[in-house]
Design a protein around this motif. Structure first.
Motif, short mmCIF file in Angstrom:
data_model
loop_
_atom_site.label_atom_id
_atom_site.label_comp_id
_atom_site.label_asym_id
_atom_site.label_seq_id
_atom_site.Cartn_x
_atom_site.Cartn_y
_atom_site.Cartn_z
N LYS A 6 0.84 -1.20 0.00
CA LYS A 6 0.00 0.00 0.00
C LYS A 6 0.87 1.26 0.00
N ASP A 7 2.07 1.16 0.59
CA ASP A 7 3.00 2.30 0.60
C ASP A 7 3.43 2.67 -0.82
N THR A 8 3.62 1.66 -1.66
CA THR A 8 4.01 1.90 -3.05
C THR A 8 2.90 2.65 -3.78
N ILE A 9 1.66 2.22 -3.58
CA ILE A 9 0.50 2.88 -4.20
C ILE A 9 0.39 4.32 -3.68
N GLN A 10 0.57 4.47 -2.37
CA GLN A 10 0.48 5.80 -1.75
C GLN A 10 1.52 6.74 -2.36
N ARG A 11 2.71 6.24 -2.59
CA ARG A 11 3.79 7.05 -3.18
C ARG A 11 3.39 7.51 -4.58
N ALA A 12 2.84 6.60 -5.38
CA ALA A 12 2.41 6.94 -6.74
C ALA A 12 1.30 7.99 -6.70
N LEU A 13 0.35 7.83 -5.79
CA LEU A 13 -0.76 8.79 -5.67
C LEU A 13 -0.27 10.16 -5.24
N LEU A 14 0.69 10.18 -4.31
CA LEU A 14 1.23 11.46 -3.86
C LEU A 14 1.98 12.17 -4.99
N GLU A 15 2.72 11.41 -5.78
CA GLU A 15 3.42 12.01 -6.93
C GLU A 15 2.42 12.62 -7.91
N LEU A 16 1.34 11.90 -8.19
CA LEU A 16 0.32 12.40 -9.11
C LEU A 16 -0.42 13.60 -8.51
N ARG A 17 -0.55 13.59 -7.21
CA ARG A 17 -1.18 14.74 -6.53
C ARG A 17 -0.32 15.98 -6.68
N HIS A 18 0.99 15.81 -6.51
CA HIS A 18 1.91 16.95 -6.65
C HIS A 18 1.97 17.43 -8.10
N ALA A 19 1.74 16.52 -9.05
CA ALA A 19 1.71 16.90 -10.47
C ALA A 19 0.34 17.45 -10.87
N GLN A 20 -0.54 17.55 -9.90
CA GLN A 20 -1.89 18.12 -10.05
C GLN A 20 -2.78 17.32 -11.00
N TYR A 21 -2.71 16.01 -10.87
CA TYR A 21 -3.63 15.12 -11.59
C TYR A 21 -4.78 14.72 -10.67
N LEU A 22 -4.51 14.71 -9.35
CA LEU A 22 -5.47 14.21 -8.36
C LEU A 22 -5.61 15.16 -7.19
N TYR A 23 -6.67 14.94 -6.43
CA TYR A 23 -6.78 15.57 -5.11
C TYR A 23 -7.35 14.52 -4.17
N ALA A 24 -7.07 14.70 -2.89
CA ALA A 24 -7.51 13.73 -1.88
C ALA A 24 -8.62 14.32 -1.04
N LYS A 25 -9.60 13.48 -0.71
CA LYS A 25 -10.64 13.85 0.24
C LYS A 25 -10.44 12.93 1.44
N PRO A 26 -10.18 13.50 2.62
CA PRO A 26 -9.96 12.65 3.79
C PRO A 26 -11.14 11.70 4.02
N GLN A 27 -10.85 10.47 4.39
CA GLN A 27 -11.82 9.43 4.65
C GLN A 27 -12.68 9.07 3.44
N SER A 28 -12.28 9.49 2.25
CA SER A 28 -13.08 9.22 1.07
C SER A 28 -12.25 8.60 -0.06
N GLY A 29 -11.08 9.17 -0.35
CA GLY A 29 -10.24 8.63 -1.41
C GLY A 29 -9.63 9.70 -2.28
N TYR A 30 -9.13 9.28 -3.43
CA TYR A 30 -8.50 10.18 -4.38
C TYR A 30 -9.41 10.39 -5.57
N TYR A 31 -9.45 11.63 -6.04
CA TYR A 31 -10.32 12.02 -7.15
C TYR A 31 -9.51 12.71 -8.23
N VAL A 32 -9.99 12.63 -9.47
CA VAL A 32 -9.31 13.22 -10.62
C VAL A 32 -9.61 14.72 -10.68
N LEU A 33 -8.56 15.51 -10.88
CA LEU A 33 -8.75 16.97 -11.05
C LEU A 33 -9.15 17.30 -12.47
#
Length: 70
Positions: free
Chosen positions: A43-70
């Protein structure tokens, strides 16, 4: 040929999905657990990929909900 690291593989998959419209703007991405099972990694590997995409502004996170596409 150099093997792509697992988190880059996940990033590439998600990025292509977003750009192709498989994951349209505003849609929720599969859960971290779901992705870790699909890619056979931690899960750490997935989390790292999601954080990278978040920093590249592809995604945003909603606490207790998940990741969504920008």
């Amino acid at each position: 040929m150099k093997k792509m690291s697992k988190y880059r593989e996940v990033m590439s998959y998600l990025k292509k999905g977003i750009e192709s419209g498989k994951f349209p703007t505003g849609s929720r991405l599969p859960s971290i657990r779901q992705l870790s099972l699909e890619f056979h990694c931690s899960k750490d590997t997935i989390q790292r990929a999601l954080l990278e995409l978040r920093h590249a502004q592809y995604l945003y996170a909603k606490p207790q909900s998940g990741y969504y596409v920008l």
